[in-house]
Design an enzyme around this catalytic site. Structure first.
Site, PDB file in Angstrom:
ATOM      1  N   THR A 152      -4.145   1.529  -2.391  1.00 22.84           N
ATOM      2  CA  THR A 152      -3.429   0.261  -2.497  1.00 22.84           C
ATOM      3  C   THR A 152      -3.814  -0.546  -3.723  1.00 22.84           C
ATOM      4  O   THR A 152      -4.904  -0.374  -4.290  1.00 22.84           O
ATOM      5  CB  THR A 152      -3.701  -0.579  -1.230  1.00 22.84           C
ATOM      6  OG1 THR A 152      -2.901  -1.751  -1.260  1.00 22.84           O
ATOM      7  CG2 THR A 152      -5.160  -0.967  -1.130  1.00 22.84           C
TER       8      THR A 152
ATOM      9  N   GLY B 241      -0.202  -3.496   5.235  1.00 23.97           N
ATOM     10  CA  GLY B 241      -1.171  -4.509   5.626  1.00 23.97           C
ATOM     11  C   GLY B 241      -1.600  -4.295   7.062  1.00 23.97           C
ATOM     12  O   GLY B 241      -1.826  -3.165   7.501  1.00 23.97           O
TER      13      GLY B 241
ATOM     14  N   SER C  18     -10.393  -3.519   5.568  1.00 22.20           N
ATOM     15  CA  SER C  18      -9.063  -2.957   5.333  1.00 22.20           C
ATOM     16  C   SER C  18      -8.404  -2.621   6.663  1.00 22.20           C
ATOM     17  O   SER C  18      -9.068  -2.515   7.695  1.00 22.20           O
ATOM     18  CB  SER C  18      -9.174  -1.691   4.479  1.00 22.20           C
ATOM     19  OG  SER C  18      -7.940  -0.998   4.417  1.00 22.20           O
TER      20      SER C  18
ATOM     21  N   ASN D 205      -3.128  -3.808  -2.953  1.00 23.03           N
ATOM     22  CA  ASN D 205      -3.102  -4.901  -1.987  1.00 23.03           C
ATOM     23  C   ASN D 205      -1.733  -5.562  -1.976  1.00 23.03           C
ATOM     24  O   ASN D 205      -0.867  -5.169  -1.210  1.00 23.03           O
ATOM     25  CB  ASN D 205      -4.200  -5.933  -2.226  1.00 23.03           C
ATOM     26  CG  ASN D 205      -4.361  -6.848  -1.025  1.00 23.03           C
ATOM     27  OD1 ASN D 205      -4.233  -6.414   0.108  1.00 23.03           O
ATOM     28  ND2 ASN D 205      -4.615  -8.124  -1.256  1.00 23.03           N
TER      29      ASN D 205
ATOM     30  N   THR E   8       0.881  -1.160   0.000  1.00 21.71           N
ATOM     31  CA  THR E   8       0.000   0.000   0.000  1.00 21.71           C
ATOM     32  C   THR E   8       0.920   1.210   0.000  1.00 21.71           C
ATOM     33  O   THR E   8       2.122   1.065   0.143  1.00 21.71           O
ATOM     34  CB  THR E   8      -0.873  -0.070   1.275  1.00 21.71           C
ATOM     35  OG1 THR E   8      -1.583  -1.291   1.242  1.00 21.71           O
ATOM     36  CG2 THR E   8      -1.832   1.062   1.429  1.00 21.71           C
TER      37      THR E   8
END
Length: 579
Positions: A406, A481, A459, A408, A388
């Site tokens: 992001t 993350g 998220s 991911n 991200t």
């Protein structure tokens, strides 16, 4: 469902170590040790932009010089990062933008990706009920409907000053004319095995094996053409024009789920920010479908009764409390949080001082609580990522934008849509593909975050603004993350409790605990041997993370009104720029 006792004996796999390695942006600088001489933030009188790319930060400053406000600059920075920071900057992903205008108006723009209409709860399970390897993380079927372009358009239309074409043009020029490849980008592109699996990604970013070297110019003509279409025809071109048709055609030809109808139907959502307090300072942060704001406020509420300043930064006592409070907050995250448009999320309860006090009362100051013994503090509902990037902007009028967005995983799904230069996300892995089983980041998630058409995945992104005496003090956020939450948390604690300046607070070593797996992740050289032994004596299991946690990008406004910018040394390409 994997039992808690099994999870307690989890051993970090090679795959998980690799995920953490790439998830923690940054990795190439020498460690930041406790004995290092304190660095000072970048100081400017009028404006400041802090992002993961010096090129993107300069784009933001240029927009501000041309009369744009913080929102205009933030949109331009986000579009520029799609060119210069392809590991996470994007048009094909989504995210969260927290805005506070100088007049006090505050809003949270949710442009998180959504599950396509043809998505289903068990779409990543085989006939035997087992998760299908890589299906939710690699390739076309891993992508959710992108929200970045629509989110940026909403922010600009409601809160910006400039025209859409004006903020797109700098990114288009960067893609067309190119920019010199840094050492960090060279290394990232070279080791990104997922890019090599898809022809357009391999050609554009890896030159079919003739890898870019530091100093080479990276030009992206297909992405420049896409940006030019957006510049001339407006943001809906991405969802209804040639770009949309190319995305839908590629999906249909490669087993993806996104259709033209999905793209046409995508809409960002404007939400009310979460508000809390910590030691008299007001915390403004992001609501669900981000779990970040809830977990941040929950941990701060738990810690408020402890004198962290007296314990000292990095002490075993302070670290023990930090680990134990995170353990409990992440347990709640696992089972109680999801998209609030689909499932009830007990936000008020989870962020209340009384609830935090009850959770804090279960902490033994002398002993770690096994995660198998920690359950969510409320009944479960009925039944992310690491790659991200974050940027923060403060303008001359005092408008503030702090934005996390992001793809991911690193370079998302690995797919570049043919003829567009657009990398697609693999955000579907942020759903609970199999509730109760860990995802790529070893996060265990419940039925509240199961897959459903149109739903947004849970998220960890945590863009946050802290106010002092009712006035903006600093804004912060990070990638990483689940470590996003712990990064923002520790920056806030470092500033408020330990009186660090913004740069010191970002530079300082970090640790992370997310309930399951029951292991403390800490940065290399970030903990003394005696502190480590003291924590292990309390029953904590420590694991050395092979890379550093996060890439915090923040701005502070001091008592003179000066803007103080700070970028994370964990990302050698990040830079704060102001004037």
């Amino acid at each position: 469902m994997k039992s808690h006792s099994q999870s307690l004996h989890w051993r970090p796999s090679v795959a998980f170590r690799l995920v953490i390695a790439v998830a923690c942006v940054g990795a190439l600088l020498p460690p930041v040790t406790r004995g290092q001489v304190a660095r000072q933030p970048v100081r400017a009188r009028r404006v400041m932009v802090a992002s993961a790319s010096a090129f993107a930060s300069q784009v933001g400053v240029d927009i501000l010089k041309r009369g744009g406000n913080a929102v205009d600059a933030a949109v331009a920075v986000g579009l520029a990062l799609a060119v210069t920071f392809p590991v996470a900057g994007n048009l094909g992903g989504g995210g969260f933008m927290l805005i506070r205008m100088a007049d006090g108006r505050t809003t949270a723009i949710d442009y998180r990706e959504t599950a396509p209409a043809r998505a289903s709860r068990d779409m990543y399970l085989g006939p035997d009920g087992r998760l299908l390897a890589e299906k939710s993380t690699l390739g076309y079927a891993a992508a959710g409907v992108p929200g970045t372009v629509a989110g940026f358009e909403l922010a600009l239309r409601k809160y910006g000053r400039l025209k859409w074409a004006q903020v797109v043009a700098p990114a288009r020029r960067l893609a067309q004319e190119g920019f010199p490849v840094s050492y960090a980008l060279e290394r990232g592109l070279r080791i990104a095995e997922r890019l090599s699996r898809f022809p357009d990604s391999r050609r554009i970013f890896q030159r079919d094996g003739n890898y870019y070297q530091e100093g080479d110019i990276l030009r992206q003509p297909e992405l420049a053409a896409t940006l030019e279409r957006l510049e001339k025809r407006g943001p809906r071109e991405f969802y209804e024009g040639e770009t949309a048709r190319r995305i839908a055609a590629a999906m249909a030809a490669n087993g993806g789920l996104i259709t033209l109808e999905d793209l046409k139907g995508y809409r960002p959502v404007e939400r009310e920010p979460l508000r809390g307090s910590y030691r008299g300072y007001e915390i403004v942060t992001f609501p669900p479908p981000s779990s970040g704001g809830i977990v941040l406020l929950n941990v701060l509420n738990q810690l408020e009764g402890d004198n962290l300043a007296a314990l000292g930064p990095g002490s075993s006592e302070a670290n023990h409390l930090l680990i134990e409070t995170m353990r409990r907050a992440f347990a709640d995250r696992a089972m109680l949080m999801g998209d609030p448009d689909f499932v009830p999320v007990p936000v008020e309860k989870l962020t209340s001082k009384d609830y935090a006090k009850a959770r804090r009362a279960t902490i033994d100051p002398n002993r770690a609580t096994p995660s198998a013994d920690v359950q969510p503090g409320l009944p479960a509902a009925r039944f992310e990522s690491a790659e991200t990037t974050h940027f923060t902007v403060v303008d001359a009028d005092g408008n503030i934008v702090t934005n996390t967005y992001t793809l991911n995983g690193p370079y998302g799904s690995g797919v570049t849509v043919p003829g567009t230069g657009v990398l697609l996300n693999n955000e579907m892995d942020d759903f609970a593909a199999k509730p109760g089983e860990p995802n790529a980041y070893q996060l265990v998630q419940g039925e509240a975050n199961s897959i459903a058409p149109g739903k947004r995945p849970l998220s960890s992104m945590t863009p946050t603004i802290v106010l002092r005496d009712g006035k903006p003090w600093f804004a912060i956020g990070s990638p990483g993350g689940p470590t996003i939450i712990s990064t923002v948390l520790q920056v806030v604690i470092n500033i408020i409790d330990h009186k660090m300046n913004l740069q010191q607070a970002i530079d300082a070593p970090r640790l992370h605990h997310q309930w399951l797996p029951d292991v403390v992740m800490w940065e290399p050289y970030g903990m003394t041997a005696d502190t480590k032994r003291a924590l292990e004596a309390k029953g904590h299991r420590l694991d050395v993370v092979p890379r550093y946690n996060g890439d915090a990008e923040g701005i502070m406004i001091d008592t003179t009104g000066a803007r103080l910018g700070a970028s994370d040394p964990r990302n050698p390409d990040a830079l704060a720029v102001g004037y």
